[in-house]
Scaffold this motif. Structure first.
Motif, short mmCIF file in Angstrom:
data_model
loop_
_atom_site.label_atom_id
_atom_site.label_comp_id
_atom_site.label_asym_id
_atom_site.label_seq_id
_atom_site.Cartn_x
_atom_site.Cartn_y
_atom_site.Cartn_z
N SER A 103 13.92 -40.93 -81.46
CA SER A 103 14.14 -39.55 -81.02
C SER A 103 13.09 -38.60 -81.60
O SER A 103 12.56 -38.82 -82.69
N ILE A 108 15.38 -35.95 -78.62
CA ILE A 108 15.07 -36.43 -77.27
C ILE A 108 14.43 -37.82 -77.32
O ILE A 108 13.51 -38.06 -78.11
N HIS A 112 15.27 -39.74 -71.99
CA HIS A 112 15.51 -38.34 -71.65
C HIS A 112 14.30 -37.75 -70.92
O HIS A 112 14.43 -37.07 -69.90
N SER A 116 14.01 -36.58 -66.97
CA SER A 116 13.76 -35.17 -66.65
C SER A 116 12.67 -35.00 -65.59
O SER A 116 12.75 -34.10 -64.75
N ASP A 137 20.87 -35.65 -77.34
CA ASP A 137 19.84 -34.85 -77.99
C ASP A 137 20.50 -33.70 -78.76
O ASP A 137 21.72 -33.66 -78.91
N GLN A 141 23.16 -33.51 -75.04
CA GLN A 141 23.00 -34.04 -73.68
C GLN A 141 22.50 -35.48 -73.70
O GLN A 141 21.60 -35.81 -74.47
N PRO A 143 20.94 -38.71 -71.15
CA PRO A 143 20.06 -38.72 -69.99
C PRO A 143 20.75 -38.36 -68.67
O PRO A 143 20.13 -37.76 -67.79
N ARG A 146 20.52 -34.82 -67.62
CA ARG A 146 19.22 -34.45 -67.06
C ARG A 146 19.03 -34.97 -65.64
O ARG A 146 18.43 -34.30 -64.81
#
Length: 228
Positions: A103, A108, A112, A116, A137, A141, A143, A146
Motif C-alpha cells: 500500500s 492504496i 486500487h 480507478s 485504503d 474503500q 477496489p 472505485r
C-alpha cells in the motif's frame, strides 16, 4: 551529480543519455530526487519501456518494494496506474517480485490504481496473481468502490468473481452501490443488486440510502424500473 539530469533523460526518452549516466556511475540508479523518486519511477511514469528495461537490467538485486517515493508509490504502483502491461509483467518476472498488496501512504494498492483507470488487462493480471480485492485504503474503500464509481461493468464482474465484499461501507458510509448511483451509473447499480445482492437499504452516516444520492431522476428511475 544532480538527480535531475538522469530524470530529464528518462522523461525525454533519451536512452543514450541514460546509458551514459549509468555507465559513468551506477549510483544514479538509486539516486533520489525531491519527490523521493529514482530514475525508474520516471521511466515507468512516462512509459518509456526501453529505458525502464535498461534500468531494470542493472537493478537485479534491488527490491522494487523498497523504492517508495514520498507518497509511498513504487514503480510497480505507477506501472499499474498507467496501465502498461509490458512493464507490469517485466517487474513481476524479476527474481525479487513486487508485493501485489503493498500500500501507498494513502493505503492504496496497485489494484486500487488500476481499477480507478479501468485498466482491465492489468486488473485481471493482478487478481490472477494474488492481489487482494479486500484491502481498504485510508478512505476505507476497497477496489470495488472505485470500479462502481468508474462505471465499469467488466471490473465489477471481475472483482465480484474474485470474492470481493459487496456491502463494505467507506469513510462516509457509502457502499459501492452508493458510488454507482451518485456517479450516474444506473446499469452498474442494477448489476450490483440483481447479480451480486448489494443491499440498497443500508444507510450512510447521514442516514441516506443509496437511491437518495442518485445523480438525477433519470438514473433513479432507471434503477427502480430494473431491479428485481
Amino acid at each position: 551529480m544532480d538527480s535531475s539530469s538522469i530524470t530529464d533523460a528518462c522523461m525525454n526518452n533519451d536512452l543514450y543519455k541514460v546509458q551514459q549516466f549509468v555507465e559513468d556511475s551506477a549510483d544514479v540508479l538509486l539516486m533520489r530526487d525531491d519527490d523521493g523518486r529514482v530514475p525508474l519511477h520516471w521511466a515507468v511514469s512516462f512509459q518509456n519501456e526501453e529505458i525502464a528495461l535498461y534500468l531494470l537490467s542493472h537493478m537485479e538485486t534491488v527490491d522494487i518494494d523498497e523504492l517508495k517515493d514520498k507518497a509511498g508509490w513504487t514503480p510497480f504502483h505507477i506501472a499499474c496506474a498507467v496501465g502498461n502491461m509490458n512493464i507490469v509483467i517485466e517487474l513481476c518476472n524479476r527474481r525479487l517480485k513486487p508485493d501485489m498488496n503493498l500500500s501507498t501512504v494513502q493505503g492504496i494498492t496497485a489494484l486500487h490504481l488500476a481499477v480507478s483507470k479501468k485498466h482491465m488487462e492489468v486488473c485481471k493480471f493482478l487478481v490472477d496473481n494474488g492481489a487482494s480485492v479486500r484491502i481498504k485504503d485510508k478512505k476505507l474503500q476497497i477496489p470495488l468502490h472505485r470500479a462502481a464509481a468508474a462505471g465499469s461493468m467488466g471490473l465489477i464482474e471481475l472483482l465480484c468473481k474474485a470474492q470481493s465484499p459487496i456491502n463494505v461501507q467507506d469513510y462516509q458510509g457509502w457502499t459501492p452501490l452508493f458510488h454507482a448511483l451518485a456517479e450516474g451509473h444506473g446499469d452498474v447499480a442494477v448489476l450490483l443488486v440483481n447479480q451480486y445482492y448489494a443491499d440498497d437499504q443500508l444507510e450512510d452516516h447521514d442516514g441516506k440510502k443509496a437511491l437518495d444520492v442518485a445523480l438525477d431522476d433519470k438514473v433513479r428511475k432507471h434503477y427502480i424500473q430494473n431491479i428485481l
